[in-house]
Write a protein that holds these residues in place. Structure first.
Motif, PDB file in Angstrom:
ATOM      1  N   ARG A  21       0.832  -1.207   0.000  1.00 55.41           N
ATOM      2  CA  ARG A  21       0.000   0.000   0.000  1.00 55.41           C
ATOM      3  C   ARG A  21       0.868   1.258   0.000  1.00 55.41           C
ATOM      4  N   GLU A  36      -7.530   6.335  -2.325  1.00 56.43           N
ATOM      5  CA  GLU A  36      -7.395   5.461  -1.152  1.00 56.43           C
ATOM      6  C   GLU A  36      -8.399   5.848  -0.066  1.00 56.43           C
ATOM      7  N   ALA A  39     -11.876   4.834  -1.184  1.00 55.13           N
ATOM      8  CA  ALA A  39     -12.063   3.381  -1.082  1.00 55.13           C
ATOM      9  C   ALA A  39     -12.305   2.973   0.365  1.00 55.13           C
ATOM     10  N   PHE A  40     -11.494   3.504   1.285  1.00 55.08           N
ATOM     11  CA  PHE A  40     -11.683   3.144   2.698  1.00 55.08           C
ATOM     12  C   PHE A  40     -13.036   3.620   3.201  1.00 55.08           C
ATOM     13  N   GLU A  41     -13.435   4.824   2.829  1.00 51.26           N
ATOM     14  CA  GLU A  41     -14.733   5.335   3.274  1.00 51.26           C
ATOM     15  C   GLU A  41     -15.859   4.408   2.829  1.00 51.26           C
ATOM     16  N   GLU A  43     -15.592   1.196   2.120  1.00 45.78           N
ATOM     17  CA  GLU A  43     -15.447  -0.087   2.812  1.00 45.78           C
ATOM     18  C   GLU A  43     -15.933   0.003   4.259  1.00 45.78           C
ATOM     19  N   ALA A 235      -5.358   5.952   5.183  1.00 45.90           N
ATOM     20  CA  ALA A 235      -6.541   5.292   4.623  1.00 45.90           C
ATOM     21  C   ALA A 235      -6.163   3.967   3.971  1.00 45.90           C
ATOM     22  N   ALA A 236      -5.022   3.951   3.274  1.00 49.08           N
ATOM     23  CA  ALA A 236      -4.569   2.717   2.620  1.00 49.08           C
ATOM     24  C   ALA A 236      -4.217   1.647   3.647  1.00 49.08           C
ATOM     25  N   SER A 239      -7.416   0.249   5.106  1.00 47.15           N
ATOM     26  CA  SER A 239      -8.069  -0.672   4.163  1.00 47.15           C
ATOM     27  C   SER A 239      -7.428  -2.054   4.194  1.00 47.15           C
ATOM     28  N   LEU A 242      -8.832  -3.611   7.649  1.00 44.53           N
ATOM     29  CA  LEU A 242     -10.273  -3.725   7.894  1.00 44.53           C
ATOM     30  C   LEU A 242     -10.827  -5.132   7.645  1.00 44.53           C
TER      31      LEU A 242
END
Length: 362
Positions: A21, A36, A39-41, A43, A235-236, A239, A242
């Motif tokens: 990442r 990134e 994407a995390f938000e 997920e 954030a990466a 992810s 998570l």
């Protein structure tokens, strides 16, 4: 030595993913408000079966921005537990609101719903439910009060990633679910990080503006905002971790079960109830000779932490704060007797067995 926490060991299973990442983000050359984070938000929102998540800089800012998004009049009252971590109260004060402290249930350490209604006035605008130590608050009576008095519910989920009450995840009961991803949390970043989840689209837009100078469109500022963004790198990393949150919580539960099944003596243990799935961000015990117990365990090579040694109303920074009384005896009893013992994803069953043996010989 059995440390209370070991972040290097905790993160060891994810190191290869972190390197991947890191390289990906570095090569992109886009470090703020990029793919990134988006994407995390998505997920994290999906994990909670909610439509919206807004990544922010840390857990305190998650609380501040949640309250700011409500635009309450200055001086409005927010009900909050008397034994919470000071961040909950700092957020209220940062928004020029008045914290009204309500005592916890001595068994669960969370705010006592039976004591909330008597604290509600015509100035009350919100209840901040703090899911302390990884256990959800008793949400049914709290949400009933939210509906009865038309209040806003802000959930402080800094310690309750993945915890549930009657099958419903913390952070999904009201207006805002505010999370910290401080490195020691059940879902921890490699630095400061936070997020707010919600199902109200207008709240989402306001939070996105507030975190970014009051702007959703670059250089166009619609409201007065701040710089409270979750960066691409954190954030990466989040992810990457998570998908493993439930596994990490299961491990904590396995260690907690060892404590429940094997501890003997005058230890007051956390309560557990089938209506709750606790994630044991903190496994705390209470003992009348807490300080002696902590010193004894240290001599045995076992690290512990006190969450927390000083209740909010006795903190120097909060002296004379409006809305607080001089004495909160239940909070004081908890703060004088509580001790947090090793119960992390980094710990092994053998280590916890050693802690149990030492405790039983105290």
């Amino acid at each position: 030595m059995i440390p209370y926490e070991n972040l290097k060991r905790l993160n060891a299973p994810f190191v290869n993913k972190f390197h991947e990442r890191f390289t990906k983000v570095l090569d992109k050359g886009h470090y703020i408000l990029g793919d990134e984070l988006e994407a995390f938000e998505k997920e994290f929102a999906a994990y909670h079966s909610l439509p919206y998540c807004v990544g922010v800089s840390n857990g305190l800012d998650a609380l501040i921005l949640s309250l700011k998004a409500c635009n309450f009049p200055a001086g409005s009252e927010v009900i909050v537990p008397s034994n919470t971590y000071i961040a909950s109260i700092l957020a209220i004060l940062a928004c020029q609101l008045t914290p009204v402290l309500v005592e916890p249930d001595i068994a669960t350490y969370n705010i006592d719903p039976a004591k909330i209604e008597e604290a509600i006035t015509n100035r009350t605008k919100a209840i901040m439910a703090v899911h302390l130590y990884g256990k959800c608050c008793d949400m049914e009576p709290i949400t009933a009060l939210i509906d009865k008095y038309r209040l806003v519910l802000v959930e402080d989920c800094a310690q309750s990633h993945g915890a549930t009450y009657k099958g419903k995840l913390s952070g999904t009961f009201g207006g805002f679910g505010a999370f910290s991803f401080y490195p020691t949390k059940n879902l921890g970043a490699l630095g400061d990080a936070g997020a707010v989840i919600c199902e109200n689209e207008q709240y989402k837009h306001t939070l996105m503006q507030l975190r970014n100078y009051g702007s959703e469109r670059k250089y166009y500022n619609d409201i007065l905002g701040f710089n409270n963004r979750l960066d691409e790198m954190q954030a990466a990393f989040l992810s990457a971790k998570l998908p493993h949150l439930d596994k990490m919580n299961t491990h904590r539960n396995k260690l907690a079960r060892m404590y429940f099944d094997n501890l003997r003596g005058k230890f007051i243990l956390p309560v557990h109830n089938p209506d709750y799935y606790d994630v044991f961000h903190i496994f705390n015990i209470r003992h009348e000779k807490r300080d002696d117990l902590q010193a004894y365990l240290l001599k045995k090579g076992i690290g512990t932490v006190i969450h927390y040694p000083v209740p909010p109303h006795k903190q120097k920074a909060l002296e004379g704060t409006k809305g607080m009384k001089h004495s909160y005896p239940i909070a004081e009893e908890i703060h004088e007797t509580t001790l947090s013992i090793p119960c992390s994803f980094c710990h092994t069953e053998d280590e916890v067995a050693q802690v149990i043996d030492a405790l039983n010989k105290f």
